[in-house]
Structure formats: C-alpha cells, structure tokens
Enzyme design. Sequence first.
Site, short mmCIF file in Angstrom:
data_model
loop_
_atom_site.label_atom_id
_atom_site.label_comp_id
_atom_site.label_asym_id
_atom_site.label_seq_id
_atom_site.Cartn_x
_atom_site.Cartn_y
_atom_site.Cartn_z
N LYS A 105 24.89 35.50 -16.88
CA LYS A 105 26.40 35.93 -16.71
C LYS A 105 27.20 35.40 -18.01
CE LYS A 105 30.30 35.01 -13.83
NZ LYS A 105 30.89 34.35 -12.79
N LYS B 12 24.97 30.84 -16.71
CA LYS B 12 26.12 30.96 -16.83
C LYS B 12 26.80 30.42 -17.74
CE LYS B 12 30.43 31.07 -13.72
NZ LYS B 12 30.77 30.58 -12.33
C1 PBG Z 1 33.41 30.93 -10.02
C2 PBG Z 1 33.07 32.34 -10.48
C3 PBG Z 1 33.55 32.98 -11.67
C4 PBG Z 1 33.18 34.09 -11.59
C5 PBG Z 1 32.19 34.33 -10.48
N1 PBG Z 1 32.29 33.09 -10.00
C6 PBG Z 1 34.66 32.37 -12.72
C7 PBG Z 1 34.59 31.08 -13.35
O1 PBG Z 1 33.57 30.48 -13.42
O2 PBG Z 1 35.78 30.84 -13.59
C8 PBG Z 1 33.48 35.16 -12.89
C9 PBG Z 1 33.34 36.63 -12.41
C10 PBG Z 1 34.03 37.31 -13.17
O3 PBG Z 1 34.55 37.06 -14.18
O4 PBG Z 1 33.79 38.56 -12.84
N2 PBG Z 1 32.55 29.68 -10.38
ZN ZN Z 2 33.35 28.04 -9.69
#
Ligand code: PBG
Ligand code: ZN
Length: 341
Positions: A264, A211
């Site tokens: 992601k 991620k």
């Molecule tokens: C939380 C999380 C995030 C997303 C999914 N779970 C955002 C972040 O890390 O701030 C992003 C999902 C999206 O942008 O559609 N950790």
């Molecule tokens: Zn988070």
Amino acid sequence: MSDPTATIEKLSLNDLIPEGAHRMRRLRATPQLRDMVRETHLRTDKLIYPFFIIEGKKEKKPISSMPGIYQQTIDEVLKEVEAVQKQGIKSILLFGIPDSKDSEGSGAWHKDGIIQKAMREIKKHFPDIVVVADLCLCEYTDHGHCGLIADGKVLNDPTLQIIARTAVAQAEAGADIIAPSDMMDLRVAVIRKALDASGFHHIPIMSYAAKFASGLYGPFRVAAQSAPQFGDRKSYQMDPANGREALREIEQDIAEGADIVMVKPALSYLDIIAKTRQITDLPIAAYNVSGEYSMVKAAAQNGWIDERRVVLETLTGVVRAGADMIITYHARDIANWLKEE
Ligand code: PBG
Ligand code: ZN
C-alpha cells in the site's frame, strides 16, 4: 559521399525486411484474437470495497475529497452492502469514525464501538459477504496517531496490547478477516496469539505489510478524520524510497503468521508487488488508496481522461504486477463496467 536518399530508393522493401521475422501484430488483429491471448483479467471477485461508518441514523454524507464515497450510518451501510453484493462484489473493508475519541483509542475495541456494532448488523443481514476489519487506532485516538503516545513519541509495545484487544473484539463481532494497518512491529504475531487464545484460530490476518508513508492518503484522512494532530507517521510507516526494506517487512509478517500480505499504496509500488510475488505464494493484496482514486476522479470530472479506460488499465496493471486482490474505491464502478464487457 553517396546520396543516402538515392541509396534507399534502390532497395526494395524485401531487401529491408529480415526473412522469417516474427510479427507480433498477428495476434492483435481482431478483438477475438486479442481476447484469446489476454494474459491478465481484472475480475469483480478480486475487489474489496471500503466503507466509512459513522454513529447515528439515516445519514449519508458525501466526502468532499472523494467523489462518490460517503460517511454513512449503519442503516445506510446495510442498504449499500445489499447493492454491492448484487453487483457481485464479495468483500468489504470497514473503517469506523467514532463520535468521541480519547488518547488510547478505546473506541477501537469497545464492544459497542462503531465497527463492532456495524459488523454485527452486517453479518446478521448478509452472512455471506466477507467483512474485512481494518485494525488501527488512528480513527479513535484524539491525537490521530496509530499508536499510544508518550513524550511525543509513538510507543510500540503498549500499542500492541490494545491492538490485540481490538482484534479479538472485531472477531467477536463477526469480522471474517482482521487487517492491521498501523505498522507497529510484531503486531501480526501478537494478533495471531490473541486470536488463537480466544478461540479464533480460523480467522485470517491480512497484514498491511509494506505500508509506505504516502502523500496519497490525504483524501482518506479527510474521510476518516484521522490526520495526526502533530508530527507525521514516518516513525512507523515506511520510507517510499525503500524496496529492500519492504520485502523484509513482508518476510517478517509472513514469519509472524500473516495469511495475506498487502502492499500500500498500489500504483507507485508495482515493483514491490512484483517482487513480493516472487518471494511468496501467499495471496497478495494491493491497496489502491484514496489519493490514487481522487486524482483519477478529478481528472475525469475535468474531461481530461476517460475514467473507465484509465481505471481498468491501471488496476489491470496492479493484477499484472501480481496482486490477487485489490482494495479500491472504484470497485462499484468496475463491477458495472465489467458486466457490460
Ligand atoms: C489508517 C489507514 C490509512 C489508510 C488505511 N488505513 C491512512 C493513514 O495511514 O493515514 C489509507 C487508505 C487510503 O488512503 O485510502 N492507518
Ligand atoms: Zn492508523
């Protein structure tokens, strides 16, 4: 010097075209032939559709940064889950937005935390839908970080304890899959142990393994009210420049016991998806994130692109890269389009 035009005029086409040349257009001639040789298929059963769930009743609030997506109360969610299931979508991902937040994110693991309540209701009415529980503290912490804080730093191991507790609470409430998205080190191992110790050997972990610290989460943070109140997430989410490190994250999560590994965002990281496909036979998930969704929506609303074509093209690209499943806010639109095809 000879006149080039005069020279070429003396040559017939037969002189120019190599003998026995292979003609790729032969198999593109008709829709029937094109259907026959198509290598990659985007299918509704590969899609996972996210929900943003709030406390209360009979509320369905449009999210300004994500046209067509809502913050909604559990009773409204139940209605949409029914509709989603009728469309052939088999899996949903839940994000909770609690009424009150604290420094430890206790709403994440509380028995009556919003996600736990929602899951119990959803599974009661729709036992067959696959419910994926996003596991992260940032929606529940008042500082908006994905872990506990001391001296302005995000702590790893104390966060793991809360994550483990949350995983068990989610499994108890009926989650079919636990999906940790915090990017703390060792969370998959800890969650696996905690689930096994609590009798949840059978619950798989979908790890947000690679991620990246992405600007494309912007619209989500409006939707989930989860923006960090100071600093950024770069001490836990990955540097977008690092492909080799992403593969190490993926290998590590596999070694810790992940059942599904996720990349992601999706579209800027197709190389990571493709390389992940080469190093593991585990199922790969790709998250087509909020920014990817909202950019397409905005361009489509301006009449600059054909939304249907662009969504089907880009997400087919994600499948072609090697993803087995895609989390996407476009899921309901795609399910409709694929029915018409
Ligand atoms: C939380 C999380 C995030 C997303 C999914 N779970 C955002 C972040 O890390 O701030 C992003 C999902 C999206 O942008 O559609 N950790
Ligand atoms: Zn988070």
